[in-house]
Design a protein around this motif. Structure first.
Motif, mmCIF file in Angstrom:
data_model
loop_
_atom_site.group_PDB
_atom_site.id
_atom_site.type_symbol
_atom_site.label_atom_id
_atom_site.label_comp_id
_atom_site.label_asym_id
_atom_site.label_seq_id
_atom_site.Cartn_x
_atom_site.Cartn_y
_atom_site.Cartn_z
ATOM 1 N N ARG A 258 4.494 -1.559 -2.512
ATOM 2 C CA ARG A 258 5.859 -1.389 -2.272
ATOM 3 C C ARG A 258 6.671 -2.337 -1.887
ATOM 4 O O ARG A 258 6.278 -3.538 -1.750
ATOM 5 C CB ARG A 258 6.120 -0.277 -1.620
ATOM 6 C CG ARG A 258 8.145 0.428 -0.889
ATOM 7 C CD ARG A 258 8.129 1.744 -0.246
ATOM 8 N NE ARG A 258 7.034 2.236 0.271
ATOM 9 C CZ ARG A 258 6.666 3.382 0.960
ATOM 10 N NH1 ARG A 258 8.033 3.963 1.508
ATOM 11 N NH2 ARG A 258 6.371 4.775 0.441
ATOM 12 N N CYS B 216 21.618 7.083 1.096
ATOM 13 C CA CYS B 216 20.938 6.979 2.174
ATOM 14 C C CYS B 216 21.548 7.342 3.213
ATOM 15 O O CYS B 216 22.300 6.480 3.608
ATOM 16 C CB CYS B 216 19.896 6.011 2.913
ATOM 17 S SG CYS B 216 18.333 5.869 3.967
ATOM 18 N N GLY C 268 12.058 9.238 -0.485
ATOM 19 C CA GLY C 268 12.518 8.599 -1.281
ATOM 20 C C GLY C 268 13.257 9.036 -3.160
ATOM 21 O O GLY C 268 13.147 10.454 -2.770
ATOM 22 N N TYR D 134 11.542 3.425 10.242
ATOM 23 C CA TYR D 134 11.918 4.454 9.695
ATOM 24 C C TYR D 134 11.402 4.791 8.453
ATOM 25 O O TYR D 134 12.688 3.340 7.673
ATOM 26 C CB TYR D 134 13.312 5.681 9.580
ATOM 27 C CG TYR D 134 13.048 5.598 12.252
ATOM 28 C CD1 TYR D 134 13.817 4.415 12.953
ATOM 29 C CD2 TYR D 134 11.970 6.613 12.167
ATOM 30 C CE1 TYR D 134 13.555 4.998 13.612
ATOM 31 C CE2 TYR D 134 12.603 6.948 13.678
ATOM 32 C CZ TYR D 134 12.694 5.688 14.599
ATOM 33 O OH TYR D 134 12.923 5.528 16.173
ATOM 34 N N TRP D 135 11.628 5.665 6.919
ATOM 35 C CA TRP D 135 11.285 5.613 5.847
ATOM 36 C C TRP D 135 11.912 6.836 5.705
ATOM 37 O O TRP D 135 12.512 8.117 5.963
ATOM 38 C CB TRP D 135 10.014 5.525 5.213
ATOM 39 C CG TRP D 135 9.521 4.672 5.426
ATOM 40 C CD1 TRP D 135 8.710 3.899 6.052
ATOM 41 C CD2 TRP D 135 9.921 2.850 4.491
ATOM 42 N NE1 TRP D 135 8.098 2.612 5.911
ATOM 43 C CE2 TRP D 135 8.521 1.890 5.010
ATOM 44 C CE3 TRP D 135 10.541 2.947 3.201
ATOM 45 C CZ2 TRP D 135 8.530 1.063 4.259
ATOM 46 C CZ3 TRP D 135 10.059 1.507 2.900
ATOM 47 C CH2 TRP D 135 9.190 0.646 2.908
ATOM 48 N N ALA E 163 10.131 -2.057 8.384
ATOM 49 C CA ALA E 163 10.239 -0.348 8.641
ATOM 50 C C ALA E 163 10.122 0.238 10.001
ATOM 51 O O ALA E 163 9.186 0.026 9.934
ATOM 52 C CB ALA E 163 10.195 0.428 7.605
ATOM 53 N N TYR F 42 12.747 3.914 -2.125
ATOM 54 C CA TYR F 42 12.730 4.455 -0.904
ATOM 55 C C TYR F 42 13.892 3.612 0.843
ATOM 56 O O TYR F 42 14.105 2.075 -0.162
ATOM 57 C CB TYR F 42 11.439 3.904 -0.363
ATOM 58 C CG TYR F 42 10.848 5.308 -1.025
ATOM 59 C CD1 TYR F 42 9.986 4.227 -1.452
ATOM 60 C CD2 TYR F 42 10.104 6.292 0.141
ATOM 61 C CE1 TYR F 42 8.821 5.222 -1.712
ATOM 62 C CE2 TYR F 42 8.943 6.843 -0.879
ATOM 63 C CZ TYR F 42 8.764 6.333 -2.222
ATOM 64 O OH TYR F 42 7.339 6.915 -2.441
ATOM 65 N N CYS F 43 14.209 4.328 1.046
ATOM 66 C CA CYS F 43 15.691 3.426 1.910
ATOM 67 C C CYS F 43 15.304 3.139 3.508
ATOM 68 O O CYS F 43 13.798 3.832 3.535
ATOM 69 C CB CYS F 43 16.930 3.941 2.728
ATOM 70 S SG CYS F 43 16.886 5.993 3.120
ATOM 71 N N SER F 44 14.999 2.567 4.815
ATOM 72 C CA SER F 44 14.139 2.156 5.885
ATOM 73 C C SER F 44 15.738 1.462 6.436
ATOM 74 O O SER F 44 16.225 1.154 6.429
ATOM 75 C CB SER F 44 13.125 0.815 5.426
ATOM 76 O OG SER F 44 13.746 0.072 5.062
ATOM 77 N N TRP G 288 16.722 -1.061 0.913
ATOM 78 C CA TRP G 288 15.755 -0.580 -0.186
ATOM 79 C C TRP G 288 14.570 -0.861 -0.243
ATOM 80 O O TRP G 288 14.510 -1.963 -0.604
ATOM 81 C CB TRP G 288 16.507 0.072 -1.232
ATOM 82 C CG TRP G 288 18.224 0.467 -0.737
ATOM 83 C CD1 TRP G 288 18.948 0.620 -0.174
ATOM 84 C CD2 TRP G 288 17.948 2.332 -0.783
ATOM 85 N NE1 TRP G 288 20.307 0.895 0.095
ATOM 86 C CE2 TRP G 288 19.130 2.619 -0.151
ATOM 87 C CE3 TRP G 288 17.345 2.821 -1.507
ATOM 88 C CZ2 TRP G 288 19.544 3.974 -0.511
ATOM 89 C CZ3 TRP G 288 17.058 4.348 -1.502
ATOM 90 C CH2 TRP G 288 18.919 4.596 -0.915
ATOM 91 N N HIS G 289 13.570 -0.117 -1.028
ATOM 92 C CA HIS G 289 12.456 -0.479 -1.318
ATOM 93 C C HIS G 289 12.329 0.214 -2.307
ATOM 94 O O HIS G 289 12.698 1.574 -3.415
ATOM 95 C CB HIS G 289 11.535 -0.660 -0.817
ATOM 96 C CG HIS G 289 11.682 -0.838 1.235
ATOM 97 N ND1 HIS G 289 11.178 -2.561 0.997
ATOM 98 C CD2 HIS G 289 12.446 -0.518 1.480
ATOM 99 C CE1 HIS G 289 11.488 -2.277 2.755
ATOM 100 N NE2 HIS G 289 12.390 -1.675 2.664
#
Length: 119
Positions: A44, A21, A112, A108-109, A106, A93-95, A35-36
């Motif tokens: 999520r 990311c 994916g 910001y995302w 979060a 997804y990272c955040s 991370w999600h």
């Protein structure tokens, strides 16, 4: 801030992947990162968070198999995933935000990246 996630793909059960990311600016060392993952029809869920002080949190489902770490010089956070299982299949997804573990909020995302674990 823009986050660009990458590294997803198809892997066999028991295999490994490393997700990346990348941030558009030097922000990871000042914020908790996470991370999600999400699968169709499900909420999520978090899989890893890393605080500014270096503390990590993982749910039991991935503890011992996943590892989150960052490279501040590259403005990049990674998720190392080992011994992958079919149930790890999801969009990851990272955040960037605040709070650790299940309390991560979060701001910001990333967009994916798809991880598929299948033989």
């Amino acid at each position: 801030v823009q986050l660009q996630a990458s590294g997803g793909g198809l892997v066999q059960p028991g295999g490994s992947l490393r997700l990346s990311c990348a941030a558009s600016e030097n922000i990871f060392k000042y914020n908790t990162v996470g991370w999600h993952r999400q699968t169709p029809g499900k909420q999520r869920e978090f899989v890893a968070t890393l605080s500014t002080g270096g503390s990590t949190n993982y749910p039991n489902s991935v503890k011992g198999r996943f590892s989150i770490f960052r490279d501040n010089a590259k403005n990049t956070v990674y998720l190392e995933m080992n011994n992958l299982k079919p149930e790890d299949t999801a969009i990851y997804y990272c955040s960037i935000g605040s709070g650790r573990g299940y309390f991560h909020q979060a701001r910001y995302w990333g967009q994916g990246t798809l991880v598929t674990v299948s033989s």
